[in-house]
Design a protein around this motif. Structure first.
Motif, mmCIF file in Angstrom:
data_model
loop_
_atom_site.group_PDB
_atom_site.id
_atom_site.type_symbol
_atom_site.label_atom_id
_atom_site.label_comp_id
_atom_site.label_asym_id
_atom_site.label_seq_id
_atom_site.Cartn_x
_atom_site.Cartn_y
_atom_site.Cartn_z
ATOM 1 N N CYS A 165 27.125 -15.354 -116.490
ATOM 2 C CA CYS A 165 27.979 -15.094 -115.344
ATOM 3 C C CYS A 165 26.991 -15.108 -114.288
ATOM 4 C CB CYS A 165 28.166 -13.065 -115.408
ATOM 5 S SG CYS A 165 29.645 -13.495 -115.774
ATOM 6 N N VAL A 166 25.706 -15.084 -114.523
ATOM 7 C CA VAL A 166 24.494 -15.487 -113.197
ATOM 8 C C VAL A 166 24.490 -17.089 -112.874
ATOM 9 C CG1 VAL A 166 22.539 -15.198 -112.639
ATOM 10 C CG2 VAL A 166 23.744 -13.535 -113.389
ATOM 11 N N LEU A 167 25.158 -17.784 -113.512
ATOM 12 C CA LEU A 167 24.338 -19.520 -113.608
ATOM 13 C C LEU A 167 25.664 -20.045 -113.563
ATOM 14 C CD1 LEU A 167 22.467 -20.031 -117.203
ATOM 15 C CD2 LEU A 167 21.321 -19.163 -115.148
ATOM 16 N N TRP A 168 26.866 -19.380 -113.489
ATOM 17 C CA TRP A 168 28.023 -19.884 -113.536
ATOM 18 C C TRP A 168 28.595 -19.841 -111.931
ATOM 19 C CZ3 TRP A 168 31.587 -22.842 -115.696
ATOM 20 C CH2 TRP A 168 32.532 -23.073 -115.125
ATOM 21 N N VAL A 169 27.800 -18.497 -111.546
ATOM 22 C CA VAL A 169 28.205 -18.913 -109.398
ATOM 23 C C VAL A 169 26.610 -18.918 -109.437
ATOM 24 C CG1 VAL A 169 29.082 -16.649 -109.629
ATOM 25 C CG2 VAL A 169 26.743 -16.845 -109.560
ATOM 26 N N ILE A 170 25.121 -19.332 -109.603
ATOM 27 C CA ILE A 170 24.524 -19.916 -109.493
ATOM 28 C C ILE A 170 25.142 -21.833 -109.233
ATOM 29 C CG2 ILE A 170 22.116 -20.535 -108.944
ATOM 30 C CD1 ILE A 170 21.603 -18.352 -110.056
ATOM 31 N N TYR A 171 25.249 -22.274 -110.229
ATOM 32 C CA TYR A 171 25.822 -23.766 -110.311
ATOM 33 C C TYR A 171 25.924 -24.500 -111.493
ATOM 34 C CZ TYR A 171 22.237 -23.227 -114.806
ATOM 35 O OH TYR A 171 22.392 -23.021 -115.656
ATOM 36 N N ALA B 222 30.742 -28.229 -112.290
ATOM 37 C CA ALA B 222 32.022 -28.152 -113.291
ATOM 38 C C ALA B 222 33.600 -29.026 -112.654
ATOM 39 C CB ALA B 222 31.687 -26.701 -114.280
ATOM 40 N N PHE B 223 33.008 -27.992 -111.066
ATOM 41 C CA PHE B 223 34.616 -28.532 -111.053
ATOM 42 C C PHE B 223 34.253 -28.613 -109.530
ATOM 43 C CE2 PHE B 223 36.003 -25.054 -114.014
ATOM 44 C CZ PHE B 223 37.039 -25.371 -114.345
ATOM 45 N N GLY B 224 33.259 -29.102 -108.826
ATOM 46 C CA GLY B 224 33.083 -29.969 -108.114
ATOM 47 C C GLY B 224 33.128 -30.992 -108.347
ATOM 48 N N GLU B 225 33.561 -32.062 -107.081
ATOM 49 C CA GLU B 225 33.576 -33.387 -107.209
ATOM 50 C C GLU B 225 32.473 -34.459 -107.501
ATOM 51 O OE1 GLU B 225 35.452 -35.787 -103.829
ATOM 52 O OE2 GLU B 225 37.245 -33.769 -103.317
ATOM 53 N N VAL C 105 37.733 -19.282 -109.699
ATOM 54 C CA VAL C 105 35.453 -18.912 -110.086
ATOM 55 C C VAL C 105 35.397 -18.098 -111.246
ATOM 56 C CG1 VAL C 105 33.718 -18.389 -109.344
ATOM 57 C CG2 VAL C 105 34.415 -19.740 -107.715
ATOM 58 N N ALA C 106 36.374 -16.665 -110.906
ATOM 59 C CA ALA C 106 36.219 -15.738 -111.648
ATOM 60 C C ALA C 106 36.893 -16.110 -113.382
ATOM 61 C CB ALA C 106 36.785 -14.661 -111.065
ATOM 62 N N PHE C 107 38.092 -17.152 -112.878
ATOM 63 C CA PHE C 107 39.015 -17.157 -114.221
ATOM 64 C C PHE C 107 37.736 -18.096 -115.163
ATOM 65 C CE2 PHE C 107 41.967 -19.994 -116.295
ATOM 66 C CZ PHE C 107 42.399 -19.039 -117.523
ATOM 67 N N PHE D 299 24.156 -24.100 -122.355
ATOM 68 C CA PHE D 299 25.341 -23.738 -121.403
ATOM 69 C C PHE D 299 25.343 -24.802 -119.751
ATOM 70 C CE2 PHE D 299 25.543 -22.260 -116.478
ATOM 71 C CZ PHE D 299 27.283 -22.096 -116.090
ATOM 72 N N THR D 300 24.285 -25.869 -119.332
ATOM 73 C CA THR D 300 24.160 -26.401 -118.305
ATOM 74 C C THR D 300 24.269 -27.604 -118.991
ATOM 75 O OG1 THR D 300 22.293 -24.698 -117.396
ATOM 76 C CG2 THR D 300 22.464 -27.423 -117.010
ATOM 77 N N PHE D 301 24.009 -27.736 -119.990
ATOM 78 C CA PHE D 301 23.863 -29.509 -120.493
ATOM 79 C C PHE D 301 24.908 -29.757 -121.260
ATOM 80 C CE2 PHE D 301 19.571 -28.724 -118.837
ATOM 81 C CZ PHE D 301 19.555 -29.786 -117.907
ATOM 82 N N SER D 302 26.444 -28.271 -121.942
ATOM 83 C CA SER D 302 26.869 -28.569 -122.675
ATOM 84 C C SER D 302 28.354 -28.178 -122.039
ATOM 85 C CB SER D 302 26.414 -28.764 -124.113
ATOM 86 O OG SER D 302 28.124 -28.881 -125.089
ATOM 87 N N TYR D 303 28.480 -26.719 -122.404
ATOM 88 C CA TYR D 303 29.447 -26.189 -121.578
ATOM 89 C C TYR D 303 29.682 -26.400 -120.625
ATOM 90 C CZ TYR D 303 33.242 -23.250 -120.472
ATOM 91 O OH TYR D 303 34.412 -22.942 -119.635
#
Length: 427
Positions: free
Chosen positions: A77-83, A88-91, A122-124, A157-161
């Motif tokens: 959860c924390v890593l998701w909102v940080i980066y 994942a969804f930025g251009e 973001v949450a979904f 999470f960072t390098f695969s998901y």
């Protein structure tokens, strides 16, 4: 005359299909629907995964598994909102997005994704990331160090998901190639299953595996976890439509039908092979059907969903009984046998059953079944290789810093008391 002409021109501009399209507007129903779906997916992880996996383990390790699920959930959860969301969804490029939205910078309260607010997006999507990492820990439960789980989770999470989410859903190269993955066949299930399989191999078999009986300590807990997962999966699949529309309805019905078919096919196949149908078989068949329909839920017809579920039940049983023996692996909660096998089947079947001639919604213009099947196969291969390599590196780094496995005496006594200083049940 000029006044009448002005009124006429203004009326034309307001008509549907006018040259100046109306700006996107937030839809309250879609926002409520997506928030509910997000909550359901979060519900799948805590308590769904924790209860399902926890019941499958021996009583001396149930709290260790629940702790791993809960803490990795919070960590992701924390890593998701940080980066994570930004990458994942930025251009960006074909593999990663950009870092423009670090800590959700620049995402306004009224910014939209379709007809619902971007914050809900973001949450979904974050709920998908959380459950994917939680799925992995079931493969190597009962013998891994808690610190190693955390190090692995950050790296994988960072390098695969994150890159797989970008490649499939965030505009990366698989999305550009036309890969169909409605709710996470590759991004979630195959991705997690391959990482779990790699971990199970690297940690080795549990002490006494093959010589002692390792039975689930609480089948009622497994059943409760299955029920929670089944309910939550409607948020998983229907919510992937992105709005409360006809595709969400199709995904909802397909999820019901495919799951029912898989429960029946698993139970009857088990009944024929072993002489008795079991609750564990019914629960496992339920998960197999849910996994298989996930990539196809919004594009196949109801008949296709039923067929896919019937296939998944038998395939999942084969995966946990036959394939597991062939692989010589101690996959504690059969993560690969169910999520890997049925995820691959579901992803490939999506390329076939989406055809309008088979009751599906149809392919993109000019795309043939052969081409779509090839694209689906490529997405499976990319996911298997990418997740496998990332997992191996992540586990090796964790092993280098803290070691992967607890000492044998601690493993035999149980991780609950040795890793967390607790007991699930009074002795």
């Amino acid at each position: 005359m000029k006044t009448r002409l002005s009124v006429l021109l203004l009326g034309c501009l307001l008509l549907p299909g006018a040259a100046l399209a109306a700006p996107a507007v937030a839809d309250k129903a879609d926002n409520a629907f997506m928030m509910l779906c997000t909550a359901l997916v979060l519900f799948m992880t805590i308590p769904g995964i924790a209860l399902f996996y926890g019941g499958l383990l021996r009583a001396k390790n149930v709290l260790s598994l629940m702790t791993q699920v809960t803490v990795t959930f919070a960590l992701v959860c924390v890593l998701w909102v940080i980066y994570g969301y930004s990458l994942a969804f930025g251009e960006g490029n074909a593999v990663f997005g950009n870092l423009d939205a670090l800590l959700l910078k620049g995402i306004g309260l009224t910014d939209l994704v379709g007809t619902f607010y971007k914050m809900i997006h973001v949450a979904f999507q974050g709920s998908f990331a959380c459950i994917t990492v939680a799925l992995i820990v079931g493969a190597f439960a009962e013998r891994i160090r808690f610190s190693a789980v955390l190090i692995f989770s950050v790296l994988w999470f960072t390098f695969s998901y994150v890159p797989m989410a970008h490649m499939v859903w965030g505009g990366g190269f698989l999305a550009a190639d036309g890969a169909l993955d409605f709710a996470g066949g590759t991004v979630v299930h195959i991705n997690a299953a391959i990482a779990g399989l790699a971990g199970a191999y690297l940690l080795g078999k549990r002490a006494g595996f093959g010589k002692e009986a390792f039975k689930p300590h609480s089948l009622p807990m497994v059943f409760l976890g299955t029920a929670v997962l089944y309910i939550g999966w409607f948020g998983f699949n229907a919510g992937s439509a992105g709005m409360a529309n006809e595709i969400a309805g199709l995904a909802f019905v397909n999820t019901v039908v495919a799951t029912a078919g898989a429960i029946l096919s698993w139970i009857f196949a088990e009944w024929m092979a072993r002489g008795k149908p079991s609750l564990l078989g019914a629960c496992s068949g339920c998960i197999a059907g849910l996994v298989a329909i996930t990539p196809a839920a919004g594009t196949v017809g109801v008949g296709g969903a039923l067929l896919l579920g019937l296939i998944a039940g038998v395939a999942g049983l084969w995966g946990v009984v036959v394939l597991k023996r062939w692989l010589h692996v101690d996959d504690t909660c059969d993560v690969f046998g169910v999520h890997g096998v049925c995820g691959i089947i579901g992803c490939l079947a999506t390329g076939i059953l989406t055809a309008s001639s088979l009751g599906g919604t149809g392919y993109a213009q000019g795309v043939t079944m052969g081409h779509q099947l090839g694209v689906q196969a490529l997405s499976v291969v990319v996911c298997v290789v990418w997740s496998g390599v990332a997992a191996l590196i992540a586990f090796k780094i964790a092993d280098m810093f803290v070691g992967l496995r607890v000492p044998e005496e601690q493993e035999r006594e149980g991780l609950d008391v040795n890793s967390h200083g607790e007991n699930a049940y009074n002795q």
